[in-house]
Scaffold this motif. Structure first.
Motif, mmCIF file in Angstrom:
data_model
loop_
_atom_site.group_PDB
_atom_site.id
_atom_site.type_symbol
_atom_site.label_atom_id
_atom_site.label_comp_id
_atom_site.label_asym_id
_atom_site.label_seq_id
_atom_site.Cartn_x
_atom_site.Cartn_y
_atom_site.Cartn_z
ATOM 1 N N HIS A 119 -6.579 52.553 19.191
ATOM 2 C CA HIS A 119 -6.931 53.842 18.787
ATOM 3 C C HIS A 119 -8.126 54.052 18.756
ATOM 4 C CE1 HIS A 119 -2.967 54.588 16.617
ATOM 5 N NE2 HIS A 119 -2.585 54.518 17.944
ATOM 6 N N ARG A 120 -9.138 53.678 19.844
ATOM 7 C CA ARG A 120 -10.366 53.838 20.125
ATOM 8 C C ARG A 120 -10.695 54.258 21.372
ATOM 9 N NH1 ARG A 120 -12.689 48.291 17.029
ATOM 10 N NH2 ARG A 120 -12.306 49.008 14.921
ATOM 11 N N VAL A 121 -12.104 54.749 21.639
ATOM 12 C CA VAL A 121 -12.475 55.186 22.849
ATOM 13 C C VAL A 121 -13.971 54.623 23.152
ATOM 14 C CG1 VAL A 121 -13.120 57.554 21.913
ATOM 15 C CG2 VAL A 121 -12.998 57.045 24.686
ATOM 16 N N THR A 122 -14.229 54.041 24.101
ATOM 17 C CA THR A 122 -15.504 53.677 24.417
ATOM 18 C C THR A 122 -16.257 54.666 25.184
ATOM 19 O OG1 THR A 122 -14.911 51.391 24.394
ATOM 20 C CG2 THR A 122 -16.884 51.582 25.520
ATOM 21 N N CYS A 123 -17.612 55.239 24.750
ATOM 22 C CA CYS A 123 -18.298 56.229 25.590
ATOM 23 C C CYS A 123 -18.728 55.503 26.927
ATOM 24 C CB CYS A 123 -19.440 56.538 24.561
ATOM 25 S SG CYS A 123 -20.476 57.600 25.297
ATOM 26 N N PRO A 124 -18.692 56.135 27.863
ATOM 27 C CA PRO A 124 -18.934 55.766 29.032
ATOM 28 C C PRO A 124 -20.421 55.696 29.368
ATOM 29 C CG PRO A 124 -18.411 58.310 29.248
ATOM 30 C CD PRO A 124 -18.066 57.811 28.010
ATOM 31 N N LEU A 125 -21.425 56.316 28.441
ATOM 32 C CA LEU A 125 -22.820 56.305 28.611
ATOM 33 C C LEU A 125 -23.412 55.078 28.153
ATOM 34 C CD1 LEU A 125 -24.023 59.894 27.902
ATOM 35 C CD2 LEU A 125 -23.296 58.594 30.114
ATOM 36 N N HIS A 126 -23.189 54.569 26.767
ATOM 37 C CA HIS A 126 -23.825 53.445 26.375
ATOM 38 C C HIS A 126 -22.792 52.427 25.493
ATOM 39 C CE1 HIS A 126 -27.041 56.396 26.652
ATOM 40 N NE2 HIS A 126 -27.493 55.500 27.171
ATOM 41 N N ASN A 127 -21.453 52.656 25.774
ATOM 42 C CA ASN A 127 -20.581 51.795 25.146
ATOM 43 C C ASN A 127 -20.404 51.902 23.622
ATOM 44 O OD1 ASN A 127 -19.850 50.655 27.633
ATOM 45 N ND2 ASN A 127 -21.584 49.313 27.640
ATOM 46 N N TRP A 128 -20.838 52.621 23.080
ATOM 47 C CA TRP A 128 -20.304 53.006 21.740
ATOM 48 C C TRP A 128 -18.886 53.266 21.735
ATOM 49 C CZ3 TRP A 128 -23.295 55.981 17.403
ATOM 50 C CH2 TRP A 128 -24.665 55.628 17.399
ATOM 51 N N VAL A 129 -18.280 52.384 20.635
ATOM 52 C CA VAL A 129 -16.749 52.416 20.262
ATOM 53 C C VAL A 129 -16.692 53.617 19.146
ATOM 54 C CG1 VAL A 129 -14.909 51.110 19.927
ATOM 55 C CG2 VAL A 129 -16.653 50.185 21.238
ATOM 56 N N ILE A 130 -15.584 54.493 19.194
ATOM 57 C CA ILE A 130 -15.212 55.454 18.521
ATOM 58 C C ILE A 130 -13.911 55.383 18.064
ATOM 59 C CG2 ILE A 130 -15.374 58.172 17.937
ATOM 60 C CD1 ILE A 130 -18.354 56.820 18.421
ATOM 61 N N GLU A 131 -13.591 55.406 16.648
ATOM 62 C CA GLU A 131 -12.481 55.718 16.144
ATOM 63 C C GLU A 131 -11.610 56.877 16.622
ATOM 64 O OE1 GLU A 131 -10.592 53.107 14.944
ATOM 65 O OE2 GLU A 131 -12.147 51.680 14.185
ATOM 66 N N LEU A 132 -10.503 56.873 17.119
ATOM 67 C CA LEU A 132 -9.908 58.024 17.368
ATOM 68 C C LEU A 132 -9.501 58.965 16.095
ATOM 69 C CD1 LEU A 132 -7.766 57.281 20.733
ATOM 70 C CD2 LEU A 132 -10.074 58.543 20.607
ATOM 71 N N GLU A 133 -8.825 58.174 15.073
ATOM 72 C CA GLU A 133 -8.523 58.826 14.026
ATOM 73 C C GLU A 133 -9.419 59.593 13.217
ATOM 74 O OE1 GLU A 133 -7.843 55.164 14.175
ATOM 75 O OE2 GLU A 133 -5.690 55.265 14.319
ATOM 76 N N ASN A 134 -10.601 59.335 13.417
ATOM 77 C CA ASN A 134 -11.776 59.996 12.390
ATOM 78 C C ASN A 134 -12.983 60.334 13.180
ATOM 79 O OD1 ASN A 134 -12.848 57.520 12.391
ATOM 80 N ND2 ASN A 134 -12.228 57.169 10.079
ATOM 81 N N GLY A 135 -12.987 59.760 14.188
ATOM 82 C CA GLY A 135 -14.392 60.106 15.120
ATOM 83 C C GLY A 135 -15.489 59.064 14.500
ATOM 84 N N GLU A 136 -15.172 58.137 13.746
ATOM 85 C CA GLU A 136 -16.346 57.185 13.211
ATOM 86 C C GLU A 136 -16.785 56.247 14.309
ATOM 87 O OE1 GLU A 136 -18.198 57.263 10.214
ATOM 88 O OE2 GLU A 136 -17.095 59.139 9.543
#
Length: 97
Positions: A65-82
């Motif tokens: 339930h996470r997505v990794t940003c394609p630019l700089h590999n930040w990982v974002i929680e899909l449930e809350n955007g954190e």
């Protein structure tokens, strides 16, 4: 499937229109929203901008339930955007049903 925008639910399509581990972008007058479908068919909606450098989250890689940003590999929680630590920031999340 629908998303709420300004307290009004807006139908955006059917679940099977988004591939598992994929996304779809919905544009509104105020934001570009990435709709994600996880492997377990959970659906999430986030602003399509990473809080770090505004990268297009819809083009990132989904895992759990996470997505990794394609630019700089930040990982974002899909449930809350954190952003996942040690990174700090938040993409706006939207309720879906």
């Amino acid at each position: 499937m629908s998303a709420v925008m300004s307290e009004k639910w807006v139908e955006i399509g059917k679940l099977d229109e988004i591939p598992r581990l994929g996304s779809r972008v919905v544009r509104t007058a105020t934001d570009e929203i990435a709709i994600f479908r996880a492997a377990d068919d959970s659906v999430f909606a986030l602003s399509n901008r990473c809080p770090h450098k505004q990268g297009p989250l819809s083009e990132g890689i989904l895992h759990g339930h996470r997505v990794t940003c394609p630019l700089h590999n930040w990982v974002i929680e899909l449930e809350n955007g954190e952003a996942v630590a040690p990174d700090v920031g938040c993409a706006r999340s939207y309720p879906v049903r």
